[in-house]
Write an enzyme that holds these catalytic residues in place. Structure first.
Site, PDB file in Angstrom:
ATOM      1  N   ALA A  87     -41.468  56.820   4.554  1.00  0.00           N
ATOM      2  CA  ALA A  87     -41.313  58.067   5.299  1.00  0.00           C
ATOM      3  C   ALA A  87     -42.594  58.240   6.115  1.00  0.00           C
ATOM      4  CB  ALA A  87     -41.130  59.240   4.342  1.00  0.00           C
TER       5      ALA A  87
ATOM      6  N   TYR B 260     -43.925  64.410  -2.814  1.00  0.00           N
ATOM      7  CA  TYR B 260     -42.945  63.324  -2.689  1.00  0.00           C
ATOM      8  C   TYR B 260     -41.852  63.728  -1.679  1.00  0.00           C
ATOM      9  CZ  TYR B 260     -40.659  58.971  -3.964  1.00  0.00           C
ATOM     10  OH  TYR B 260     -40.109  57.704  -3.920  1.00  0.00           O
TER      11      TYR B 260
ATOM     12  N   ILE C  30     -44.696  45.630  -5.730  1.00  0.00           N
ATOM     13  CA  ILE C  30     -43.756  45.432  -6.840  1.00  0.00           C
ATOM     14  C   ILE C  30     -42.914  44.182  -6.567  1.00  0.00           C
ATOM     15  CG2 ILE C  30     -41.745  46.423  -8.014  1.00  0.00           C
ATOM     16  CD1 ILE C  30     -43.055  49.213  -7.586  1.00  0.00           C
TER      17      ILE C  30
ATOM     18  N   GLN D 273     -42.253  42.396   7.035  1.00  0.00           N
ATOM     19  CA  GLN D 273     -42.152  43.401   8.102  1.00  0.00           C
ATOM     20  C   GLN D 273     -43.294  43.227   9.083  1.00  0.00           C
ATOM     21  OE1 GLN D 273     -43.369  47.272   6.953  1.00  0.00           O
ATOM     22  NE2 GLN D 273     -42.427  48.314   8.689  1.00  0.00           N
TER      23      GLN D 273
ATOM     24  N   ILE E 126     -47.329  53.164  -9.736  1.00  0.00           N
ATOM     25  CA  ILE E 126     -48.125  51.931  -9.745  1.00  0.00           C
ATOM     26  C   ILE E 126     -48.985  51.933  -8.485  1.00  0.00           C
ATOM     27  CG2 ILE E 126     -48.049  49.407  -9.646  1.00  0.00           C
ATOM     28  CD1 ILE E 126     -45.236  49.539 -10.851  1.00  0.00           C
ATOM     29  N   ARG E 127     -50.245  51.515  -8.616  1.00  0.00           N
ATOM     30  CA  ARG E 127     -51.136  51.460  -7.452  1.00  0.00           C
ATOM     31  C   ARG E 127     -50.733  50.304  -6.535  1.00  0.00           C
ATOM     32  NH1 ARG E 127     -55.290  54.283  -6.436  1.00  0.00           N
ATOM     33  NH2 ARG E 127     -55.851  55.183  -8.422  1.00  0.00           N
ATOM     34  N   THR E 128     -50.059  50.611  -5.424  1.00  0.00           N
ATOM     35  CA  THR E 128     -49.657  49.611  -4.418  1.00  0.00           C
ATOM     36  C   THR E 128     -50.043  50.160  -3.047  1.00  0.00           C
ATOM     37  OG1 THR E 128     -47.500  50.614  -4.082  1.00  0.00           O
ATOM     38  CG2 THR E 128     -47.637  48.916  -5.795  1.00  0.00           C
TER      39      THR E 128
ATOM     40  N   ALA F 158     -48.050  51.284  -0.839  1.00  0.00           N
ATOM     41  CA  ALA F 158     -47.224  52.476  -0.618  1.00  0.00           C
ATOM     42  C   ALA F 158     -47.784  53.690  -1.348  1.00  0.00           C
ATOM     43  CB  ALA F 158     -45.787  52.225  -1.042  1.00  0.00           C
TER      44      ALA F 158
ATOM     45  N   LYS G 135     -34.427  58.784  -2.217  1.00  0.00           N
ATOM     46  CA  LYS G 135     -34.220  58.036  -3.467  1.00  0.00           C
ATOM     47  C   LYS G 135     -32.958  58.505  -4.190  1.00  0.00           C
ATOM     48  CE  LYS G 135     -37.830  55.232  -3.499  1.00  0.00           C
ATOM     49  NZ  LYS G 135     -37.639  53.828  -3.072  1.00  0.00           N
TER      50      LYS G 135
HETATM   51  P1  NAD Z   1     -45.513  48.187  -1.026  1.00  0.00           P
HETATM   52  O1  NAD Z   1     -46.204  48.919   0.071  1.00  0.00           O
HETATM   53  O2  NAD Z   1     -46.177  47.001  -1.557  1.00  0.00           O
HETATM   54  O3  NAD Z   1     -44.031  47.810  -0.605  1.00  0.00           O
HETATM   55  C1  NAD Z   1     -43.280  48.573   0.299  1.00  0.00           C
HETATM   56  C2  NAD Z   1     -42.621  47.589   1.229  1.00  0.00           C
HETATM   57  O4  NAD Z   1     -41.757  48.238   2.136  1.00  0.00           O
HETATM   58  C3  NAD Z   1     -43.637  46.798   2.061  1.00  0.00           C
HETATM   59  O5  NAD Z   1     -43.440  45.420   1.844  1.00  0.00           O
HETATM   60  C4  NAD Z   1     -43.291  47.166   3.484  1.00  0.00           C
HETATM   61  O6  NAD Z   1     -43.496  46.110   4.394  1.00  0.00           O
HETATM   62  C5  NAD Z   1     -41.818  47.493   3.321  1.00  0.00           C
HETATM   63  N1  NAD Z   1     -41.283  48.249   4.451  1.00  0.00           N
HETATM   64  C6  NAD Z   1     -41.548  49.518   4.837  1.00  0.00           C
HETATM   65  N2  NAD Z   1     -40.882  49.818   5.967  1.00  0.00           N
HETATM   66  C7  NAD Z   1     -40.178  48.707   6.306  1.00  0.00           C
HETATM   67  C8  NAD Z   1     -39.312  48.358   7.378  1.00  0.00           C
HETATM   68  N3  NAD Z   1     -39.021  49.226   8.371  1.00  0.00           N
HETATM   69  N4  NAD Z   1     -38.771  47.110   7.395  1.00  0.00           N
HETATM   70  C9  NAD Z   1     -39.053  46.212   6.435  1.00  0.00           C
HETATM   71  N5  NAD Z   1     -39.862  46.480   5.382  1.00  0.00           N
HETATM   72  C10 NAD Z   1     -40.420  47.702   5.338  1.00  0.00           C
HETATM   73  O7  NAD Z   1     -45.287  49.294  -2.175  1.00  0.00           O
HETATM   74  P2  NAD Z   1     -44.413  49.235  -3.522  1.00  0.00           P
HETATM   75  O8  NAD Z   1     -44.959  50.326  -4.358  1.00  0.00           O
HETATM   76  O9  NAD Z   1     -44.331  47.871  -4.035  1.00  0.00           O
HETATM   77  O10 NAD Z   1     -42.977  49.724  -3.017  1.00  0.00           O
HETATM   78  C11 NAD Z   1     -41.781  48.992  -3.226  1.00  0.00           C
HETATM   79  C12 NAD Z   1     -40.654  49.915  -3.667  1.00  0.00           C
HETATM   80  O11 NAD Z   1     -40.963  50.435  -4.957  1.00  0.00           O
HETATM   81  C13 NAD Z   1     -40.421  51.112  -2.764  1.00  0.00           C
HETATM   82  O12 NAD Z   1     -39.018  51.343  -2.645  1.00  0.00           O
HETATM   83  C14 NAD Z   1     -41.052  52.244  -3.552  1.00  0.00           C
HETATM   84  O13 NAD Z   1     -40.460  53.490  -3.229  1.00  0.00           O
HETATM   85  C15 NAD Z   1     -40.709  51.806  -4.953  1.00  0.00           C
HETATM   86  N6  NAD Z   1     -41.483  52.456  -6.029  1.00  0.00           N
HETATM   87  C16 NAD Z   1     -42.851  52.432  -5.997  1.00  0.00           C
HETATM   88  C17 NAD Z   1     -43.561  53.060  -7.021  1.00  0.00           C
HETATM   89  C18 NAD Z   1     -45.072  53.104  -7.004  1.00  0.00           C
HETATM   90  O14 NAD Z   1     -45.670  53.963  -7.672  1.00  0.00           O
HETATM   91  N7  NAD Z   1     -45.746  52.179  -6.313  1.00  0.00           N
HETATM   92  C19 NAD Z   1     -42.877  53.682  -8.076  1.00  0.00           C
HETATM   93  C20 NAD Z   1     -41.478  53.658  -8.081  1.00  0.00           C
HETATM   94  C21 NAD Z   1     -40.791  53.059  -7.047  1.00  0.00           C
HETATM   95  O1  0WE Z   2     -41.890  55.657  -3.190  1.00  0.00           O
HETATM   96  C1  0WE Z   2     -43.094  55.738  -3.271  1.00  0.00           C
HETATM   97  C2  0WE Z   2     -43.977  55.674  -2.044  1.00  0.00           C
HETATM   98  C3  0WE Z   2     -43.184  55.721  -0.813  1.00  0.00           C
HETATM   99  C4  0WE Z   2     -43.929  55.885   0.477  1.00  0.00           C
HETATM  100  C5  0WE Z   2     -45.304  55.811   0.642  1.00  0.00           C
HETATM  101  C6  0WE Z   2     -45.863  55.957   1.906  1.00  0.00           C
HETATM  102  C7  0WE Z   2     -47.350  55.941   2.145  1.00  0.00           C
HETATM  103  C8  0WE Z   2     -47.687  55.542   3.567  1.00  0.00           C
HETATM  104  C9  0WE Z   2     -43.148  56.120   1.577  1.00  0.00           C
HETATM  105  N1  0WE Z   2     -43.670  56.290   2.795  1.00  0.00           N
HETATM  106  C10 0WE Z   2     -45.001  56.202   2.983  1.00  0.00           C
HETATM  107  N2  0WE Z   2     -45.473  56.379   4.238  1.00  0.00           N
HETATM  108  C11 0WE Z   2     -46.763  56.128   4.587  1.00  0.00           C
HETATM  109  O2  0WE Z   2     -47.160  56.350   5.738  1.00  0.00           O
HETATM  110  N3  0WE Z   2     -43.650  55.894  -4.506  1.00  0.00           N
HETATM  111  C12 0WE Z   2     -42.778  56.064  -5.639  1.00  0.00           C
HETATM  112  C13 0WE Z   2     -45.116  56.012  -4.725  1.00  0.00           C
HETATM  113  C14 0WE Z   2     -45.458  57.451  -4.668  1.00  0.00           C
HETATM  114  O3  0WE Z   2     -45.591  58.091  -3.483  1.00  0.00           O
HETATM  115  C15 0WE Z   2     -45.846  59.422  -3.763  1.00  0.00           C
HETATM  116  C16 0WE Z   2     -45.863  59.612  -5.146  1.00  0.00           C
HETATM  117  C17 0WE Z   2     -45.606  58.355  -5.733  1.00  0.00           C
HETATM  118  C18 0WE Z   2     -45.487  58.050  -7.172  1.00  0.00           C
HETATM  119  C19 0WE Z   2     -46.037  60.491  -2.891  1.00  0.00           C
HETATM  120  C20 0WE Z   2     -46.294  61.748  -3.427  1.00  0.00           C
HETATM  121  C21 0WE Z   2     -46.307  61.940  -4.785  1.00  0.00           C
HETATM  122  C22 0WE Z   2     -46.097  60.883  -5.669  1.00  0.00           C
END
Ligand code: NAD
Ligand code: 0WE
Length: 264
Positions: free
Chosen positions: A95, A157, A20, A40, A193-195, A197, A164
């Site tokens: 987490a 979650y 994102i 990171q 969103i497919r990322t 994480a 959060k």
């Molecule tokens: P992503 O994996 O691309 O980004 C997560 C980022 O967190 C990575 O860049 C990773 O390096 C960083 N990170 C994790 N631990 C860290 C640490 N100790 N120090 C520094 N950086 C660290 O995934 P994303 O989906 O783009 O996630 C970005 C944010 O969006 C997160 O807060 C996630 O909870 C939030 N979010 C994601 C979704 C989703 O469905 N993908 C939906 C809503 C909110």
């Molecule tokens: O915030 C998130 C993902 C956060 C996340 C994802 C990981 C995967 C790898 C935090 N920690 C970790 N640790 C890992 O080792 N989202 C909003 C995406 C997400 O994650 C889910 C969701 C959604 C949506 C987990 C369970 C159910 C729904």
């Protein structure tokens, strides 16, 4: 003139082109912002440095948000390069994987709880503390990313939902701290969103389908759409908006049951 012309933004949380934070950086670049990045760990160094260069940035610094020393070093370098900061993007969540797989009470541990809250919630406070002095006198804007699992439960979650919820409350308290200085703080609550994480999450595909069916727009949202909202929230167009969690989820969060879900 772009909506962010002349503004300097620090972006924390780019890991891949699917991040994102990547979509936010891309949207910011299109609107004329000057960008700086953190990454990171050494494994991400080259990738993020290359992406930064494509947006015309040569500021790309290591930062594990669990480390106060790393965070201090980022801002000490940033102060040498920039006379101030207009925008802070926090797009970090983590987490331990075991915490996100199974029954909440069964899988949640003291250490997993601590890590989730430290990395996903406290880190925004730690970054905001350091950003604050650089934002004086320039109507700064701080933005973080959250998810609706903070408000309603869903399978797996788990402790991230609590982290959060804490992050969203922190946005309100940070807003109160920095509001008198003209600085704003908000969160975007994004739909799934497919990322990276999301990649490890069981049944994420199924979740995307259920989400699209319940959302008013009948589809999932894109990272680019989150980027556009981030542009708005960090621009002077949103000068009256602070302490808010803005949903970019196609309307999912307001719908208890859709017509599609009523079919057998
Ligand atoms: P992503 O994996 O691309 O980004 C997560 C980022 O967190 C990575 O860049 C990773 O390096 C960083 N990170 C994790 N631990 C860290 C640490 N100790 N120090 C520094 N950086 C660290 O995934 P994303 O989906 O783009 O996630 C970005 C944010 O969006 C997160 O807060 C996630 O909870 C939030 N979010 C994601 C979704 C989703 O469905 N993908 C939906 C809503 C909110
Ligand atoms: O915030 C998130 C993902 C956060 C996340 C994802 C990981 C995967 C790898 C935090 N920690 C970790 N640790 C890992 O080792 N989202 C909003 C995406 C997400 O994650 C889910 C969701 C959604 C949506 C987990 C369970 C159910 C729904």
């Amino acid at each position: 003139m772009g909506l962010l012309s002349g503004k300097k933004a620090l972006i924390v949380g780019v890991a891949s082109k699917h991040s994102i934070a990547w979509a936010i950086a891309d949207a910011f670049h299109k609107e004329g912002a000057e960008l700086a990045f953190t990454y990171q760990g050494d494994k991400l160094k080259d990738r993020v440095t290359d992406m930064a260069a494509q947006w015309g940035s040569d500021i790309c610094l290591p930062c594990d948000v669990a480390s106060d020393e790393d965070i201090a070093a980022v801002f000490s370098t940033l102060k040498e390069r920039w006379d101030g900061l207009d925008i802070l993007i926090h797009s970090v969540g983590f987490a331990p994987a075991e915490e996100l797989d199974g029954d909440y009470l069964s899988v949640t541990s003291r250490e997993g709880f601590r890590i989730a809250h430290d990395i996903s919630a406290y880190s925004f406070v730690a970054l905001a503390k350091e950003a604050r002095p650089m934002m004086q006198g320039r109507n700064g804007s701080m933005l973080t990313l959250t998810y609706h699992g903070s408000q309603q439960t869903l399978p797996n979650y788990n402790v991230m939902g609590l982290a959060k919820a804490s992050l969203e409350a922190s946005v309100r308290y940070i807003s109160g701290s920095v509001g008198p200085e003209g600085i704003r703080a908000n969160a975007i609550s994004a739909g799934p969103i497919r990322t990276l994480a999301a990649s490890g999450i069981k049944s994420f595909r199924k979740m995307l389908k259920k989400n699209a069916d319940r959302a008013a727009l009948k589809r999932n949202i894109t990272a680019a759409e989150v980027g556009q909202t981030a542009v708005f929230l960090c621009s002077d167009m949103a000068s009256g908006i602070t302490a808010q969690t803005i949903y970019v989820d196609g309307g999912f969060n307001t719908c208890a049951m859709s017509a599609e879900e009523m079919v057998d």
